[in-house]
Every structure is written in C-alpha cells, then in structure tokens.
Design an enzyme around this catalytic site. Structure first.
Site, PDB file in Angstrom:
ATOM      1  N   GLY A   1       0.834  -1.209   0.000  1.00 33.75           N
ATOM      2  CA  GLY A   1       0.000   0.000   0.000  1.00 33.75           C
ATOM      3  C   GLY A   1       0.862   1.250   0.000  1.00 33.75           C
ATOM      4  O   GLY A   1       1.810   1.355   0.775  1.00 33.75           O
TER       5      GLY A   1
ATOM      6  N   ARG B   1       1.408  -4.969  -5.134  1.00 34.76           N
ATOM      7  CA  ARG B   1       1.509  -6.157  -4.276  1.00 34.76           C
ATOM      8  C   ARG B   1       1.805  -7.297  -5.245  1.00 34.76           C
ATOM      9  O   ARG B   1       0.947  -7.687  -6.019  1.00 34.76           O
ATOM     10  CB  ARG B   1       0.205  -6.406  -3.532  1.00 34.76           C
ATOM     11  CG  ARG B   1      -0.259  -5.245  -2.649  1.00 34.76           C
ATOM     12  CD  ARG B   1      -1.410  -5.671  -1.765  1.00 34.76           C
ATOM     13  NE  ARG B   1      -2.221  -4.553  -1.288  1.00 34.76           N
ATOM     14  CZ  ARG B   1      -1.912  -3.785  -0.245  1.00 34.76           C
ATOM     15  NH1 ARG B   1      -0.818  -4.007   0.433  1.00 34.76           N
ATOM     16  NH2 ARG B   1      -2.706  -2.800   0.126  1.00 34.76           N
TER      17      ARG B   1
ATOM     18  N   ASP C   1       5.078  -5.126   6.162  1.00 40.86           N
ATOM     19  CA  ASP C   1       5.491  -6.438   6.615  1.00 40.86           C
ATOM     20  C   ASP C   1       5.622  -7.481   5.489  1.00 40.86           C
ATOM     21  O   ASP C   1       6.636  -8.176   5.373  1.00 40.86           O
ATOM     22  CB  ASP C   1       4.391  -6.888   7.600  1.00 40.86           C
ATOM     23  CG  ASP C   1       4.920  -7.839   8.605  1.00 40.86           C
ATOM     24  OD1 ASP C   1       6.121  -7.767   8.893  1.00 40.86           O
ATOM     25  OD2 ASP C   1       4.130  -8.677   9.073  1.00 40.86           O
TER      26      ASP C   1
ATOM     27  N   THR D   1       3.804   2.063   6.095  1.00 38.74           N
ATOM     28  CA  THR D   1       2.412   1.615   6.024  1.00 38.74           C
ATOM     29  C   THR D   1       1.589   2.434   6.998  1.00 38.74           C
ATOM     30  O   THR D   1       2.029   2.673   8.131  1.00 38.74           O
ATOM     31  CB  THR D   1       2.243   0.120   6.363  1.00 38.74           C
ATOM     32  OG1 THR D   1       0.844  -0.143   6.594  1.00 38.74           O
ATOM     33  CG2 THR D   1       3.018  -0.327   7.589  1.00 38.74           C
ATOM     34  N   ILE D   2       0.399   2.861   6.547  1.00 36.21           N
ATOM     35  CA  ILE D   2      -0.435   3.656   7.467  1.00 36.21           C
ATOM     36  C   ILE D   2      -0.907   2.803   8.637  1.00 36.21           C
ATOM     37  O   ILE D   2      -1.345   3.333   9.649  1.00 36.21           O
ATOM     38  CB  ILE D   2      -1.640   4.309   6.754  1.00 36.21           C
ATOM     39  CG1 ILE D   2      -2.605   3.259   6.190  1.00 36.21           C
ATOM     40  CG2 ILE D   2      -1.196   5.282   5.688  1.00 36.21           C
ATOM     41  CD1 ILE D   2      -3.970   3.833   5.824  1.00 36.21           C
ATOM     42  N   ASP D   3      -0.837   1.475   8.514  1.00 35.63           N
ATOM     43  CA  ASP D   3      -1.350   0.591   9.582  1.00 35.63           C
ATOM     44  C   ASP D   3      -0.490   0.656  10.851  1.00 35.63           C
ATOM     45  O   ASP D   3      -0.950   0.298  11.930  1.00 35.63           O
ATOM     46  CB  ASP D   3      -1.405  -0.863   9.087  1.00 35.63           C
ATOM     47  CG  ASP D   3      -2.280  -1.009   7.848  1.00 35.63           C
ATOM     48  OD1 ASP D   3      -3.092  -0.094   7.594  1.00 35.63           O
ATOM     49  OD2 ASP D   3      -2.140  -2.017   7.144  1.00 35.63           O
TER      50      ASP D   3
ATOM     51  N   ASP E   1       1.912  -1.266  11.815  1.00 30.89           N
ATOM     52  CA  ASP E   1       1.815  -2.618  12.382  1.00 30.89           C
ATOM     53  C   ASP E   1       3.072  -3.461  12.130  1.00 30.89           C
ATOM     54  O   ASP E   1       2.983  -4.660  11.915  1.00 30.89           O
ATOM     55  CB  ASP E   1       0.586  -3.332  11.807  1.00 30.89           C
ATOM     56  CG  ASP E   1       0.686  -3.529  10.297  1.00 30.89           C
ATOM     57  OD1 ASP E   1       1.582  -2.933   9.663  1.00 30.89           O
ATOM     58  OD2 ASP E   1      -0.126  -4.297   9.753  1.00 30.89           O
TER      59      ASP E   1
ATOM     60  N   ARG F   1     -18.171  15.617  13.161  1.00 29.45           N
ATOM     61  CA  ARG F   1     -18.695  16.080  14.458  1.00 29.45           C
ATOM     62  C   ARG F   1     -19.681  17.237  14.261  1.00 29.45           C
ATOM     63  O   ARG F   1     -20.707  17.308  14.922  1.00 29.45           O
ATOM     64  CB  ARG F   1     -17.526  16.525  15.347  1.00 29.45           C
ATOM     65  CG  ARG F   1     -17.939  17.118  16.681  1.00 29.45           C
ATOM     66  CD  ARG F   1     -16.718  17.561  17.460  1.00 29.45           C
ATOM     67  NE  ARG F   1     -15.877  16.431  17.817  1.00 29.45           N
ATOM     68  CZ  ARG F   1     -16.102  15.593  18.819  1.00 29.45           C
ATOM     69  NH1 ARG F   1     -17.169  15.751  19.573  1.00 29.45           N
ATOM     70  NH2 ARG F   1     -15.295  14.594  19.069  1.00 29.45           N
TER      71      ARG F   1
ATOM     72  N   ARG G   1     -27.190  12.938  16.529  1.00 31.93           N
ATOM     73  CA  ARG G   1     -26.967  11.633  15.901  1.00 31.93           C
ATOM     74  C   ARG G   1     -25.751  10.944  16.486  1.00 31.93           C
ATOM     75  O   ARG G   1     -24.879  11.586  17.064  1.00 31.93           O
ATOM     76  CB  ARG G   1     -26.695  11.823  14.406  1.00 31.93           C
ATOM     77  CG  ARG G   1     -27.940  11.941  13.580  1.00 31.93           C
ATOM     78  CD  ARG G   1     -27.559  12.162  12.128  1.00 31.93           C
ATOM     79  NE  ARG G   1     -28.748  12.150  11.282  1.00 31.93           N
ATOM     80  CZ  ARG G   1     -28.759  12.515  10.014  1.00 31.93           C
ATOM     81  NH1 ARG G   1     -27.653  12.948   9.446  1.00 31.93           N
ATOM     82  NH2 ARG G   1     -29.865  12.462   9.312  1.00 31.93           N
TER      83      ARG G   1
ATOM     84  N   ARG H   1      -6.130  -2.637   8.643  1.00 31.56           N
ATOM     85  CA  ARG H   1      -6.116  -4.097   8.481  1.00 31.56           C
ATOM     86  C   ARG H   1      -6.406  -4.759   9.827  1.00 31.56           C
ATOM     87  O   ARG H   1      -7.446  -4.501  10.402  1.00 31.56           O
ATOM     88  CB  ARG H   1      -4.770  -4.557   7.905  1.00 31.56           C
ATOM     89  CG  ARG H   1      -4.887  -5.788   7.030  1.00 31.56           C
ATOM     90  CD  ARG H   1      -3.534  -6.167   6.480  1.00 31.56           C
ATOM     91  NE  ARG H   1      -3.104  -5.303   5.394  1.00 31.56           N
ATOM     92  CZ  ARG H   1      -3.410  -5.514   4.117  1.00 31.56           C
ATOM     93  NH1 ARG H   1      -4.121  -6.549   3.770  1.00 31.56           N
ATOM     94  NH2 ARG H   1      -2.981  -4.704   3.186  1.00 31.56           N
TER      95      ARG H   1
ATOM     96  N   GLY I   1     -11.817  12.842  20.862  1.00 35.58           N
ATOM     97  CA  GLY I   1     -12.849  12.867  21.892  1.00 35.58           C
ATOM     98  C   GLY I   1     -14.007  11.921  21.616  1.00 35.58           C
ATOM     99  O   GLY I   1     -15.166  12.239  21.910  1.00 35.58           O
TER     100      GLY I   1
ATOM    101  N   ARG J   1      -5.038   7.235   2.752  1.00 32.66           N
ATOM    102  CA  ARG J   1      -3.708   6.891   2.238  1.00 32.66           C
ATOM    103  C   ARG J   1      -3.078   8.003   1.400  1.00 32.66           C
ATOM    104  O   ARG J   1      -1.872   7.953   1.113  1.00 32.66           O
ATOM    105  CB  ARG J   1      -3.804   5.614   1.402  1.00 32.66           C
ATOM    106  CG  ARG J   1      -3.933   4.356   2.210  1.00 32.66           C
ATOM    107  CD  ARG J   1      -2.955   3.272   1.771  1.00 32.66           C
ATOM    108  NE  ARG J   1      -3.014   2.931   0.391  1.00 32.66           N
ATOM    109  CZ  ARG J   1      -3.535   1.797  -0.092  1.00 32.66           C
ATOM    110  NH1 ARG J   1      -4.058   0.917   0.722  1.00 32.66           N
ATOM    111  NH2 ARG J   1      -3.491   1.540  -1.378  1.00 32.66           N
TER     112      ARG J   1
HETATM  113  O1  F6P Z   1      -1.961  -1.811   4.429  1.00 35.72           O
HETATM  114  C1  F6P Z   1      -2.502  -0.585   4.092  1.00 35.72           C
HETATM  115  C2  F6P Z   1      -3.970  -0.708   3.801  1.00 35.72           C
HETATM  116  O2  F6P Z   1      -4.452   0.579   3.454  1.00 35.72           O
HETATM  117  C3  F6P Z   1      -4.819  -1.317   4.894  1.00 35.72           C
HETATM  118  O3  F6P Z   1      -5.127  -0.407   5.930  1.00 35.72           O
HETATM  119  C4  F6P Z   1      -6.025  -1.778   4.126  1.00 35.72           C
HETATM  120  O4  F6P Z   1      -6.655  -2.864   4.783  1.00 35.72           O
HETATM  121  C5  F6P Z   1      -5.422  -2.220   2.819  1.00 35.72           C
HETATM  122  O5  F6P Z   1      -4.173  -1.554   2.692  1.00 35.72           O
HETATM  123  C6  F6P Z   1      -6.250  -1.897   1.606  1.00 35.72           C
HETATM  124  O6  F6P Z   1      -5.610  -2.442   0.520  1.00 35.72           O
HETATM  125  P1  F6P Z   1      -5.962  -2.081  -0.990  1.00 35.72           P
HETATM  126  O7  F6P Z   1      -5.512  -0.682  -1.258  1.00 35.72           O
HETATM  127  O8  F6P Z   1      -5.216  -3.087  -1.780  1.00 35.72           O
HETATM  128  O9  F6P Z   1      -7.454  -2.196  -1.113  1.00 35.72           O
END
Ligand code: F6P
Length: 321
Positions: free
Chosen positions: A11, A72, A103, A126-128, A130, A155, A163, A172, A186, A254
C-alpha cells in the site's frame, strides 16, 4: 561509482514521494548512482528499472502516493521470479536496494537476500503502523491528520442533528489508527481488533448520558473488528435510541499532501538507510524506537508478530464512557 536502487511495495503512503526525492539527492551526495524500480517487485521482475535524476524528483515533495508506483506482487513470492529480479539488477550493476514497504514486502525481501544476496535496507512504510520493531512507519502521521480532519467535519453534522456517527478507519488487523484517532478526537466509543468487546456493556451508560443531555456520539472503529460500521450504527439506533449514520473513510486515508512529520521522517529514514548500506548493514530494516533510529535484522522484524503498545491499550481501557 556504485549503483543503488529504490522501490515501493504494498500500500502506498503519503511520505513515499518525499523519501524518493531525498533518496536521489542523498545518493548523489554520497557518490552513488540512484536508480528507480517502477511498480515494486513487479517492476524488478519485468526490468522496469531506470537511472534517476534531480529532474525526476523536482516538485514531488508535496504529493501523496508514489511517483515510481507500487504493487503487491504475487510473483515475487516465487523463487524463479526472484532469480529473474536479481538478473535484472545485475544488468544495471545495482547491488544495493532500498525498499519502502510493509510487513509482507519485507518477507519477500528476506527471501531475496537469503537466495540472491542482494544488499538492502527496508524502510517501514504503512499507514497501519503494524510492523514489529519500530514505533513509527512512514505515512502514519499524514493518515492520522486526514482522519482527524474527517472526524472534526463529521462532528459538526453529528451535533447539529442529535446523531451517533460511526467512523471506520483502515488498519487491516491493527487498531492503531482507530485508537489514536478516538483518543485525540474525543470519541465516546472505540472498537479495535486487539480488544474483545460486548456492545451490551455500553448500553446503560450511553442511555443515561442521553438522559443527562448528551446530544450526539462519535464512535471510531477499526476495519479489523468483526462488525461493520453499518452494524454498529444499527446498534445505536435499536439499543441506544439515537439516529445513526456510518462513514467508512477508506482510501482517503492513504493519500494527500504529506505532513511535516512525514516529510521529516522520510528524510531521516532515507539518510539512515543509505548510511547503513554504506557502513555494511546489508540485510536490515531501519527502525524508529524510543526516538532513536536503529538497524534491526529483517529476521527479527518479520519473524515477530506486531503487538499494539501496552500503554496505548491501557488508555483505551480507561476511556471515559
Ligand atoms: O496496508 C494498508 C492498507 O491501506 C490497509 O489499511 C487496508 O486494509 C489495505 O491496505 C487496503 O488495501 P488495498 O488498497 O489493496 O485495497
């Protein structure tokens, strides 16, 4: 002069372009010839490799995504394609590789090093957020700022209408983005994969809050939990008795103009990675932990599952609901 290449895998994140720009400039400063590999490991296999110049990176620091593309690659998981990838690098006399990725991208890189001996340095991107062994991955700050801006906007409408607004973040299987966003926006509710939950546990408290004057709720959930944002919104309507809407933020998280922090981290990660390769760190990941950069073995980084920081989880456990 030695040749060094850069590629982006998995990603894309906002921060890759600033990293690519500094890669070209710092390589030249260090007496190296910089090369681009287009579209990640796919481009490595298909020999989409090109010498890079200052001109290629002019003006890209403000742009999200990656100028050299990402992918990928399923093929790179197979040894025969890794062999072709090495032959292509040899054609260009490239013996050092900088990889911006997550990863999964690093696991492929580990195999590549073991079989083909290419010297590399991985930069967690990676934005995750992780990846085991690093507190920070490139792109996280920009993603968090985009989420913050989105929740702030949501908000406004939540409060106008009485609501509950349920906002789903990416991540992920990791709840980092949702947790930090909930704490800093918040939110009244935060659900992430790292914590089991039972919605029933919140019902009495939320209903009492409405009786006591609460007009609206903000719930931030991570895409990795079992229920969807729509299901959580339905729960608010049926069990708490408040009109609800769901927003899935998706890929807006992203992209966008890289934040100052990501631009700075891109600069530091690249300098650290190239310095490491020149000093003989041949198979490492540039990690950022406790405000310091460290070279960690790719085996350690990919061989250990990521766990969300305990102190952060404790903040979730103590969230005031
Ligand atoms: O790993 C980055 C990420 O944006 C995850 O947060 C998300 O689950 C996934 O990639 C989405 O992947 P794609 O862009 O292939 O749909």
């Amino acid at each position: 002069m030695k040749n060094i290449a850069i590629l982006c895998s998995g990603g894309d994140v906002s921060g890759m372009n600033p990293a690519i720009k500094h890669f070209v400039e710092y390589s030249i400063q260090k007496g190296l010839n910089p090369y681009f590999v287009y579209d990640g490991y796919e481009g490595l296999i298909d020999n989409r490799i090109k010498k890079a110049t200052y001109e290629d990176v002019a003006g890209i620091i403000t742009r999200g995504g990656t100028k050299i593309g990402s992918a990928r690659s399923k093929r790179f998981m197979q040894p025969e394609f890794r062999k072709i990838a090495k032959e292509n690098l040899d054609t260009h006399n490239i013996d050092m590789l900088v990889v911006l990725g997550g990863d999964g991208s690093f696991r492929g890189l580990d195999a590549f090093y073991k079989e083909q001996g290419i010297k590399f340095c991985g930069i967690p991107s990676t934005i995750d957020n992780d990846i085991h062994g690093t507190d920070y991955c490139l792109g996280v700050d920009t993603a968090l700022n985009i989420i913050k801006t989105s929740i702030d906007a949501i908000r406004d409408t939540a409060s106008s209408f009485k609501r509950a607004l349920v906002i789903e973040t990416m991540g992920r299987d990791c709840g980092y983005l949702a947790l930090i966003s909930a704490l800093t926006s918040g939110a009244e509710l935060c659900l992430i994969p790292e914590r089991k939950y039972n919605l029933h546990d919140f019902e009495e408290n939320f209903k009492t809050q409405i009786k006591n004057g609460r007009r609206y709720f903000i719930a931030v959930i991570s895409e990795g939990i079992e229920q969807s944002a729509t299901e959580i919104a339905t729960w608010f309507e049926e069990k708490i008795g408040i009109e609800a809407r769901a927003t899935v933020l998706g890929h807006v998280q992203r992209g966008g103009n890289p934040s100052i922090y990501d631009r700075l981290m891109a600069y530091k990660f690249i300098s650290f990675a190239i310095d490491g390769l020149l000093e003989g760190h041949n198979d490492s990941v540039a990690c950022y932990t406790k405000s310091h950069f460290k070279y960690k073995s790719i085996f350690e980084v990919t061989g250990t599952p990521h766990k969300l920081d305990k102190e952060l989880l404790a903040l979730l456990d103590n969230m005031d609901v």
